[in-house]
Design an enzyme around this catalytic site. Structure first.
Site, short mmCIF file in Angstrom:
data_model
loop_
_atom_site.label_atom_id
_atom_site.label_comp_id
_atom_site.label_asym_id
_atom_site.label_seq_id
_atom_site.Cartn_x
_atom_site.Cartn_y
_atom_site.Cartn_z
N ARG A 69 4.94 -8.91 -3.26
CA ARG A 69 3.58 -8.39 -3.39
C ARG A 69 3.35 -7.51 -4.61
O ARG A 69 2.21 -7.22 -4.95
CB ARG A 69 3.21 -7.60 -2.12
CG ARG A 69 4.06 -6.34 -1.96
CD ARG A 69 4.00 -5.75 -0.56
NE ARG A 69 4.90 -4.61 -0.46
CZ ARG A 69 6.23 -4.70 -0.36
NH1 ARG A 69 6.83 -5.87 -0.34
NH2 ARG A 69 6.97 -3.62 -0.29
N ASN A 129 1.41 7.15 1.09
CA ASN A 129 1.54 8.23 2.06
C ASN A 129 0.41 9.24 1.92
O ASN A 129 -0.15 9.45 0.84
CB ASN A 129 2.90 8.92 1.92
CG ASN A 129 3.02 9.64 0.59
OD1 ASN A 129 2.62 10.80 0.48
ND2 ASN A 129 3.52 8.96 -0.43
N CYS A 169 -15.15 13.84 0.69
CA CYS A 169 -13.81 13.74 0.12
C CYS A 169 -12.87 13.21 1.21
O CYS A 169 -13.30 12.96 2.34
CB CYS A 169 -13.34 15.08 -0.44
SG CYS A 169 -12.71 16.26 0.78
N CYS A 185 4.27 -0.10 5.86
CA CYS A 185 4.68 -1.43 5.39
C CYS A 185 6.08 -1.76 5.90
O CYS A 185 6.47 -2.91 6.00
CB CYS A 185 4.66 -1.47 3.88
SG CYS A 185 3.06 -1.07 3.23
N CYS A 248 -13.46 20.34 0.19
CA CYS A 248 -14.61 20.39 -0.71
C CYS A 248 -15.66 21.40 -0.26
O CYS A 248 -16.51 21.80 -1.05
CB CYS A 248 -15.22 19.00 -0.89
SG CYS A 248 -16.01 18.30 0.56
ZN ZN Z 1 -14.45 17.28 1.87
#
Ligand code: ZN
Length: 341
Positions: A69, A129, A169, A185, A248
């Site tokens: 892949r 991750n 975010c 995976c 954020c």
């Molecule tokens: Zn945020």
């Protein structure tokens, strides 16, 4: 300029890009974090599209099980255990030698995130991750740099554009690592087609941002997920930041402060990574020293040392990946015994 126009002529003809858009791509600087399956596909698409400057950051080396892949690599790369960032840069040079590529065979951690990600217009996620993704998110939100989250496992893919202070975010949507994504995976396998689709979507969104800015009207403002095997598809709105979001909203960047993480156990692979910066290693000298203790081999980029049942891969800055154990203490003691404590 004539040659440029010829190389990118089919893309310039596309009205979303045009001649001016192509010039913006040539002036753009992006970072791709992680150059495995998704990262390979992203790098391949964006380097061919003529993004002028790519920084490729990856901590791992090429292995035979990657070739199903990870489309930038071949059997020779795996035979040499080349770091993925180095192998990727060499491959790009053969199909687009006109763009600048910076290969960084490093693990993105709080201590180097500033140096590795500063000065780019856009960050793309090719990691596997959430720890690294939260680090990217904290940095991108703090610096107000757009980034694109992408992930794939099995036949499933998911992606989201993050425009700090305009859209949600990563921490707005996933305040903690999502439980549904604990499949990896290693345990669930992965279809190369799922990876390529998620990378194609993310690379197209990247082109929209690089050509039209973060206000580009066609930029997707959802978390998009799909399963290519079951044909399920879902989208949830990510158009607005979540009030009170740790990153954020409150600007509490806990992942940027995570200095001194000692070891990382790599994703279910029966291997442990050891960070040892400030320990530059002479491969020739160490090769000599390890020879009586097992099989050892090195090139300019990695040194590999086999001592049953372990396999150690060392990078020039002293970082190591030790296979054959998932116990950090065992890995630490092997490192101390054969490299230094
Ligand atoms: Zn945020």
């Amino acid at each position: 300029m004539e040659a440029q126009n010829e190389r990118y002529s089919r893309q310039i003809l596309f009205r979303g890009i045009g001649r001016e858009g192509q010039q913006r791509l040539a002036a753009a600087r992006i970072a791709i974090v992680g150059c495995g399956a998704t990262g390979s596909a992203l790098v391949n698409l964006l380097a061919r599209a003529g993004v002028g400057s790519l920084r490729i950051i990856d901590r791992d080396y090429v292995e035979p099980s990657n070739l199903q892949r990870q489309s930038l690599f071949d059997e020779a790369d795996a035979a040499e255990s080349l770091p993925k960032a180095i192998a990727a840069a060499a491959k790009i040079a053969r199909f687009n030698s006109e763009i600048a590529v910076e290969a960084r065979a490093e693990d993105l951690v709080p201590g180097n995130v500033q140096a590795l990600l500063e000065g780019v217009d856009l960050i793309l996620d090719g990691t596997d991750n959430f720890e690294t993704r939260y680090l990217i998110n904290d940095f991108a939100v703090r610096q107000s740099i757009p980034w694109i989250y992408s992930a794939g496992v099995g036949s499933y893919g998911v992606t989201m554009n993050i425009v700090p202070s305009k859209t949600a975010c990563l921490a707005c949507i996933f305040p903690d690592s999502p439980r549904g994504m604990v499949e990896t995976c290693e345990t669930s396998g992965i279809l190369n087609s799922a990876v390529n689709l998620v990378a194609s979507i993310a690379a197209t969104e990247a082109l929209k941002i690089l050509v039209g800015g973060v206000g580009a009207p066609s930029l997707r403002r959802t978390l998009l997920s799909f399963d290519l095997w079951t044909n399920d598809r879902a989208e949830i709105s990510a158009a607005q930041p979540r009030p009170g979001c740790r990153a954020c909203g409150e600007r509490d960047f806990i992942h940027l402060a995570g200095e001194g993480r000692p070891h990382i156990t790599l994703c279910g692979r029966n291997s442990v990574q050891i960070h040892e910066r400030q320990r530059p290693i002479s491969f020739a000298e160490l090769d000599e020293r390890l020879r009586p203790h097992g099989m050892v081999r090195h090139n300019d980029f990695v040194l590999k040392f086999w001592r049953d049942p372990y396999e150690m891969t060392l990078f020039p800055d002293g970082r190591a990946i030790i296979k054959g154990t998932s116990d950090p203490a065992v890995a630490r003691s092997l490192y101390a015994r054969y490299v230094g404590s």
